[in-house]
Design an enzyme around this catalytic site. Structure first.
Site, PDB file in Angstrom:
ATOM      1  N   THR A 179       0.858  -1.186   0.000  1.00 54.61           N
ATOM      2  CA  THR A 179       0.000   0.000   0.000  1.00 54.61           C
ATOM      3  C   THR A 179       0.886   1.225   0.000  1.00 54.61           C
ATOM      4  O   THR A 179       2.019   1.189   0.473  1.00 54.61           O
ATOM      5  CB  THR A 179      -0.906   0.084   1.237  1.00 54.61           C
ATOM      6  OG1 THR A 179      -0.092   0.440   2.355  1.00 54.61           O
ATOM      7  CG2 THR A 179      -1.608  -1.201   1.522  1.00 54.61           C
ATOM      8  N   TRP A 436     -16.684  18.112  13.852  1.00 57.14           N
ATOM      9  CA  TRP A 436     -16.060  17.626  12.627  1.00 57.14           C
ATOM     10  C   TRP A 436     -16.573  18.394  11.417  1.00 57.14           C
ATOM     11  O   TRP A 436     -17.755  18.666  11.307  1.00 57.14           O
ATOM     12  CB  TRP A 436     -16.387  16.147  12.393  1.00 57.14           C
ATOM     13  CG  TRP A 436     -15.891  15.203  13.441  1.00 57.14           C
ATOM     14  CD1 TRP A 436     -16.651  14.501  14.321  1.00 57.14           C
ATOM     15  CD2 TRP A 436     -14.541  14.834  13.701  1.00 57.14           C
ATOM     16  NE1 TRP A 436     -15.849  13.721  15.115  1.00 57.14           N
ATOM     17  CE2 TRP A 436     -14.546  13.914  14.759  1.00 57.14           C
ATOM     18  CE3 TRP A 436     -13.310  15.207  13.139  1.00 57.14           C
ATOM     19  CZ2 TRP A 436     -13.393  13.342  15.277  1.00 57.14           C
ATOM     20  CZ3 TRP A 436     -12.149  14.641  13.650  1.00 57.14           C
ATOM     21  CH2 TRP A 436     -12.201  13.723  14.708  1.00 57.14           C
TER      22      TRP A 436
END
Ligand code: ADP
Length: 541
Positions: A179, A436
């Site tokens: 990855t 958020w």
């Protein structure tokens, strides 16, 4: 029950051999499409397996590919693991130093390389002293690449006849992918035979991706990226046709391939769908053979899915996953009992965990959060095709794996139906006044504006609020929108406190080696006060 019946790839290969159906692999080349039925492909896999044996490859050895999507790459996908070795698909888009790093870290003994890529790999060869052979696929020049063999010559020399594949225990390693996180060196994920077989079965499930034997699958997602989302292995089970575009990933050849080969399913990332949409709007190819088009790897913009459906009769299927989860994690299949608008909103979510995969969201202390569509936390995932650690990386593993769960770094809410909606990557989240802000959603809304080609939202430090959003925007050629225009566009669409305080009009958003927005670089530029084209439109402070 035959509980110790081993789920390993030779079982899949036997299935393809006994049930090749009408399936074929079509590879796009400079000379046009190259075709081979699965009977022929399986015979070539046997030859390749014999060739590997002749080259001294032993169980557990790593053998790499450095190649585009093609029939030969598919042959490597089966011959290498079915011989007991481990297939390492090297990501072509890594930076050169990372390519050398992963080949050395994996200790690859052989690298199979497309002739078109051989000269590029040649430049790195001095850093790869442990690679014994570079097997070149195709007849083109190889430049400086040393220690080369030719793929077709190896197959020719290997001769015909049955090959006695070894017994392979299902927990043995079959494949290795790295990855490319935005920080640190690439991390290796080792897939067992068992996990690949189960993931392949998963791809055929109706409530997952529902790949069928009669499908003609255009495989745009590269075979060097998370095993092309597992489609080649699934094709081993159902002999579906695979359409391989090779290096021709531009909208025009893809549209042409869909039309001329009557592709019924395809898989790729949103950026390529966006290119394809622009092309289709202008040139009107007939895309209606597509019954389903899987869109994953990054959030699927709702406007994109709607445009495809309304203007071209193509249904995008949103899917979420990652290298560590093979990648299939969640899929946003149709929900029957909702009205039109709600259905679209549901489809734009990342979707529901596919059967056998378990998901949960947790807060900063690891406590599980409710599935109320509101509470937002980090997604954790576990299941039979989810990694348990990274390859030869104890420190990286300790950071991301906890109590049998993988911490994905994706931040989401989960609704009562179990559908996941990603709001951010944990590193990218903007926290303003204790609340958020989803940079992902802001980006989607900005990209829905006709003048905006790309948008990446990052946090700027703010004395009062902690962080505030800054929107980096690239306008479409010849189009114009001021910061004020974009603010007005966003105003009815997002909470007031989400409205960016600042815009930066850029010529291009920098990308990582796999084509995602490189927010790390944007943040670094911001820190050095080197982010061009900034316009302040303060709303909050
Ligand atoms: P892939 O790009 O094939 O999904 P990677 O391992 O390169 O695999 O990247 C995984 C990450 O990409 C996920 O953790 C997530 O942040 C992002 N991602 C993948 N699919 C989606 C999606 N549908 N929506 C939002 N983010 C996604």
């Amino acid at each position: 029950m035959q509980d110790d019946f081993q789920l390993s790839l030779p079982l899949v290969l036997r299935r393809l051999r006994s049930h090749p159906g009408e399936g074929e692999i079509v590879t796009l080349t400079n000379a046009g499409p190259l075709r081979a039925g699965y009977r022929e492909v399986v015979a070539r896999i046997d030859r390749l397996a014999r060739a590997l044996l002749a080259l001294g490859i032993e169980p557990g050895d790593r053998v790499a590919t450095f190649a585009w999507n093609s029939q030969r790459h598919f042959e490597c996908y089966f011959a290498i693991p079915c011989s007991g070795a481990v297939l390492h698909t090297v990501n072509l888009r890594l930076f050169p130093a990372q390519i050398a790093y992963v080949i050395n870290h994996a200790e690859d003994r052989i690298v199979f390389v497309d002739d078109s890529l051989a000269p590029a790999l040649g430049a790195l060869a001095p850093q790869l002293p442990k690679v014994e052979h570079f097997v070149v696929m195709g007849n083109g020049p190889v430049g400086e690449l040393p220690r080369t063999l030719r793929y077709e010559e190896l197959l020719e020399a290997a001769g015909d006849g049955a090959y006695d594949y070894p017994e392979i225990a299902e927990r043995q390693a079959a494949a290795l992918c790295y990855t490319t996180g935005t920080t640190g060196e690439p991390k290796g994920v080792l897939y067992s035979h068992r996990s690949i077989v189960l993931h392949s079965v998963g791809l055929l499930m109706t409530d997952a991706i529902s790949l069928r034997g009669a499908d003609r699958g255009l495989l745009v997602v590269p075979m060097f990226h998370v095993n092309a989302w597992g489609w080649p292995h699934a094709a081993g089970l159902n002999a579906m046709t695979l359409l391989m575009p090779g290096p021709f990933l531009q909208a025009e050849p893809l549209a042409h391939m869909i039309e001329s080969e009557r592709a019924s399913v395809m898989a790729c990332v949103p950026t390529i769908y966006a290119d394809l949409l622009r092309y289709a709007d202008e040139h009107h190819p007939d895309l209606r053979s597509l019954r389903m088009a899987v869109c994953g790897g990054a959030p699927m913009p709702l406007a994109l899915a709607q445009a495809f459906a309304e203007r071209h009769g193509v249904s995008l299927l949103h899917a979420w996953g990652m290298t560590e989860s093979s990648p299939m994690g969640a899929v946003s299949n149709e929900v029957a009992d909702l009205d039109e608008d709600a259905r679209w909103l549901a489809r734009a979510k990342q979707g529901v965990a596919v059967p056998l995969v378990e998901l949960r969201i947790t807060d900063e202390d690891g406590a599980e959060l409710p599935w109320d569509g509101v509470a937002s936390g980090e997604i954790e995932i576990r299941g039979p095709w989810v990694a348990a650690c990274y390859f030869k990386d104890a420190a990286g593993s300790a950071e991301r794996f906890r109590d049998g769960w993988l911490r994905t770094g994706d931040v989401a809410n989960i609704d009562a139906r179990g559908s996941v909606q990603i709001t951010d990557r944990s590193k990218d989240v903007i926290k303003s006044g204790g609340e958020w802000i989803s940079s992902v959603e802001l980006e989607n809304e900005l990209m829905a504006h006709a003048a905006v080609r790309e948008a990446a939202v990052i946090a700027t430090p703010d004395e009062r609020w902690g962080e505030r959003p800054l929107a980096c925007v690239v306008l479409e050629d010849g189009a114009f929108a001021s910061a004020g225009d974009l603010l007005e566009h966003l105003r009815p669409r997002v909470a007031r406190f989400w409205l960016p305080d600042e815009f930066a009009f850029l010529e291009a958003i920098p990308k990582t080696s796999v084509g995602k927005f490189d927010k790390k670089l944007l943040r670094a530029r911001l820190e050095q006060d080197a982010l061009a084209g900034r316009v302040r439109v303060t709303e909050q402070s």
